[in-house]
Design an enzyme around this catalytic site. Structure first.
Site, mmCIF file in Angstrom:
data_model
loop_
_atom_site.group_PDB
_atom_site.id
_atom_site.type_symbol
_atom_site.label_atom_id
_atom_site.label_comp_id
_atom_site.label_asym_id
_atom_site.label_seq_id
_atom_site.Cartn_x
_atom_site.Cartn_y
_atom_site.Cartn_z
ATOM 1 N N ASN A 230 -10.948 -19.350 -10.200
ATOM 2 C CA ASN A 230 -10.724 -20.635 -9.537
ATOM 3 C C ASN A 230 -12.056 -21.234 -9.107
ATOM 4 O O ASN A 230 -13.117 -20.644 -9.355
ATOM 5 C CB ASN A 230 -9.768 -20.462 -8.348
ATOM 6 N N LYS A 309 -10.140 -8.607 -27.711
ATOM 7 C CA LYS A 309 -9.988 -10.058 -27.619
ATOM 8 C C LYS A 309 -8.706 -10.517 -28.337
ATOM 9 O O LYS A 309 -8.461 -10.116 -29.487
ATOM 10 C CB LYS A 309 -11.217 -10.722 -28.252
ATOM 11 N N PRO A 327 -1.871 -8.346 -4.473
ATOM 12 C CA PRO A 327 -1.607 -8.043 -3.062
ATOM 13 C C PRO A 327 -2.225 -9.112 -2.169
ATOM 14 O O PRO A 327 -3.257 -9.698 -2.512
ATOM 15 C CB PRO A 327 -2.308 -6.698 -2.856
ATOM 16 N N ASP A 328 -1.592 -9.367 -1.034
ATOM 17 C CA ASP A 328 -2.185 -10.274 -0.052
ATOM 18 C C ASP A 328 -3.096 -9.439 0.849
ATOM 19 O O ASP A 328 -2.628 -8.681 1.703
ATOM 20 C CB ASP A 328 -1.096 -10.984 0.770
ATOM 21 N N PHE A 349 -8.316 -18.100 6.206
ATOM 22 C CA PHE A 349 -8.629 -19.477 5.828
ATOM 23 C C PHE A 349 -7.437 -20.058 5.055
ATOM 24 O O PHE A 349 -6.725 -19.324 4.373
ATOM 25 C CB PHE A 349 -9.884 -19.527 4.938
HETATM 26 O O1 C5P Z 1 -1.847 -17.651 0.894
HETATM 27 P P1 C5P Z 1 -3.186 -18.278 0.779
HETATM 28 O O2 C5P Z 1 -3.913 -17.884 -0.476
HETATM 29 O O3 C5P Z 1 -3.222 -19.745 0.990
HETATM 30 O O4 C5P Z 1 -4.003 -17.652 2.022
HETATM 31 C C1 C5P Z 1 -5.328 -17.886 2.218
HETATM 32 C C2 C5P Z 1 -5.920 -16.826 3.111
HETATM 33 O O5 C5P Z 1 -5.444 -15.535 2.760
HETATM 34 C C3 C5P Z 1 -7.413 -16.735 2.953
HETATM 35 O O6 C5P Z 1 -7.946 -16.246 4.156
HETATM 36 C C4 C5P Z 1 -7.551 -15.736 1.824
HETATM 37 O O7 C5P Z 1 -8.828 -15.126 1.820
HETATM 38 C C5 C5P Z 1 -6.458 -14.760 2.137
HETATM 39 N N1 C5P Z 1 -5.837 -14.137 0.956
HETATM 40 C C6 C5P Z 1 -5.965 -12.785 0.725
HETATM 41 N N2 C5P Z 1 -5.350 -12.204 -0.332
HETATM 42 C C7 C5P Z 1 -4.579 -12.913 -1.171
HETATM 43 C C8 C5P Z 1 -4.426 -14.285 -0.950
HETATM 44 C C9 C5P Z 1 -5.069 -14.874 0.096
HETATM 45 O O8 C5P Z 1 -6.695 -12.121 1.480
HETATM 46 N N3 C5P Z 1 -4.002 -12.341 -2.196
#
Ligand code: C5P
Length: 423
Positions: A230, A309, A327-328, A349
């Site tokens: 991105n 590839k 994962p978040d 953020f």
């Molecule tokens: O859900 P979103 O991507 O909008 O959330 C943004 C926040 O969550 C940022 O602080 C980003 O660094 C963190 N984030 C994360 N892992 C992810 C997605 C987002 O730590 N997979």
């Protein structure tokens, strides 16, 4: 309720007065650049040179760059109004915010270690006054010498003594030396000394704290040559790393693929994928006091990365890619026992395109973090400027539009105030 912070912070060197002292060394040319950087940051500079220093760079050059006559001797005629009492070694440091000795020769370091005062530079350093806090005016020493001189036990002993007496010894670079040998002892570059000076003159709001920061995009491979990423530049996270470091924190920066220089004094660990970033975060979060997640983590990765590839097969059909959710990282860390107990302060953020306040409040709840920082993503990607909205339990604080470096300082001040309240 939303409050506004209207003023951007001044540069740590703004309206400061710096004494730049030179002793003899080929690295004297770097002091010219250092002088320029300090003045550009809004400070005034008084240059003081030993007799040996003038063999390497002329007082005329340093006078031109600093805009002031250079102090070259303790023996003035008394005709100079500023030194009418005949004591430049006293007068020079009385209004100073810091003294930077660059280059610091082995001989000058030995003089400092012994408290000798037989020429203007060592005499002036010895005569440094106590400031309002009861400490001597800060003295930063940037050694510069041949590698054998550097590693000689006498030099190391003297440096240890100078540090024990309260000076900040800045360390040296490694590489090719003017003498043709290669090793430790090169003077740091002007920008490095400048950064250490900025840190010395910044409020140590996060002294003793360990700060973990994620920054930049992640890159999720499709095959060995292609991937999904991105437009995150990493600039906000890198700016926060520098601001936290200047505030005295020990900073670890987990950086996705960006080409930004590592802020001085910051430990950088490069990562590629969200999985890498999660592993690195989990390795470092247990030692951290503050976790700031600025990384733009890819929401999905390709479930099966192709070993070779992917080729067009002539059918006109693109490959059918399957995705898996990443994962978040922030939510995972925020749910950990240390974060829940308040030992680890988590900051998230949110890059939004509209309704910043409502979206930031909702994301703060969803991620389970005490502080959520909102910004308008499309307005800030890749740019040096930003606007930030800080949302926490106290309400929302709107920071003024400005350079990311300045906003990072305000954010660090906000985090320091909040973590201090908790302590
Ligand atoms: O859900 P979103 O991507 O909008 O959330 C943004 C926040 O969550 C940022 O602080 C980003 O660094 C963190 N984030 C994360 N892992 C992810 C997605 C987002 O730590 N997979």
């Amino acid at each position: 309720m939303t409050s506004n912070t209207t003023a951007l912070p001044p540069h740590p060197l703004h309206q400061r007065h710096i004494v730049l002292a030179l002793s003899g060394g080929v690295a004297g040319y770097k002091a010219a650049e250092l002088c320029r950087l300090i003045i550009k940051a809004g400070a005034t500079v008084q240059v003081v040179m030993s007799e040996a220093a003038t063999r390497f760079i002329t007082p005329t050059t340093m006078q031109a760059l600093s805009g002031r006559p250079v102090v070259l001797s303790q023996w003035v005629s008394g005709s100079d109004a500023a030194d009418a009492n005949g004591m430049p070694h006293i007068n020079t440091t009385r209004a100073a915010d810091a003294v930077v000795l660059a280059p610091a020769s082995a001989d000058m370091i030995a003089k400092l270690a012994q408290g000798r005062a037989d020429e203007i530079v060592s005499l002036m350093c010895l005569a440094r006054p106590l400031n309002a806090g009861g400490h001597s005016v800060p003295l930063l020493v940037a050694p510069a010498m041949n590698r054998e001189m550097w590693q000689h036990p006498a030099t190391q002993r003297n440096l240890a003594q100078v540090a024990a007496d309260g000076a900040t010894v800045l360390g040296v670079g490694n590489g090719e030396q003017a003498c043709g040998e290669t090793g430790d002892g090169r003077m740091l570059e002007a920008a490095e000394i400048f950064e250490d000076l900025c840190m010395a003159l910044s409020a140590p709001l996060l002294a003793g704290k360990r700060v973990l920061i994620t920054a930049g995009p992640t890159y999720e491979p499709i095959d060995p040559v292609r991937g999904i990423t991105n437009r995150s530049s990493g600039k906000m996270g890198f700016a926060i790393a520098q601001a936290a470091r200047r505030a005295g924190a020990q900073v670890t920066l987990l950086a996705g693929p960006v080409a930004l220089p590592t802020p001085r004094g910051v430990q950088r660990i490069n990562v590629t994928t969200a999985a890498d970033l999660l592993a690195a975060t989990q390795a470092h979060a247990p030692q951290a006091d503050i976790f700031i997640a600025t990384a733009a983590v890819a929401d999905w990765r390709v479930a099966q990365v192709a070993p070779h590839k992917l080729k067009k097969d002539g059918s006109g059909q693109p490959p059918a890619l399957q995705f898996a959710e990443n994962p978040d990282i922030l939510a995972t860390v925020a749910a950990s026992p240390r974060a829940q107990s308040g030992d680890l302060y988590c900051v998230g953020f949110a890059a939004e395109s509209q309704d910043l306040l409502a979206n930031a409040q909702a994301k703060r709840q969803r991620k389970g973090v005490p502080l959520l920082v909102g910004n308008i993503g499309p307005d800030t990607f890749g740019r040096d400027d930003n606007t930030l909205l800080l949302v926490d339990a106290h309400g929302a604080t709107s920071l003024p539009p400005g350079p990311k470096a300045d906003l990072a300082v305000l954010l660090v001040e906000h985090i320091a105030a909040r973590t201090l309240q908790r302590a």
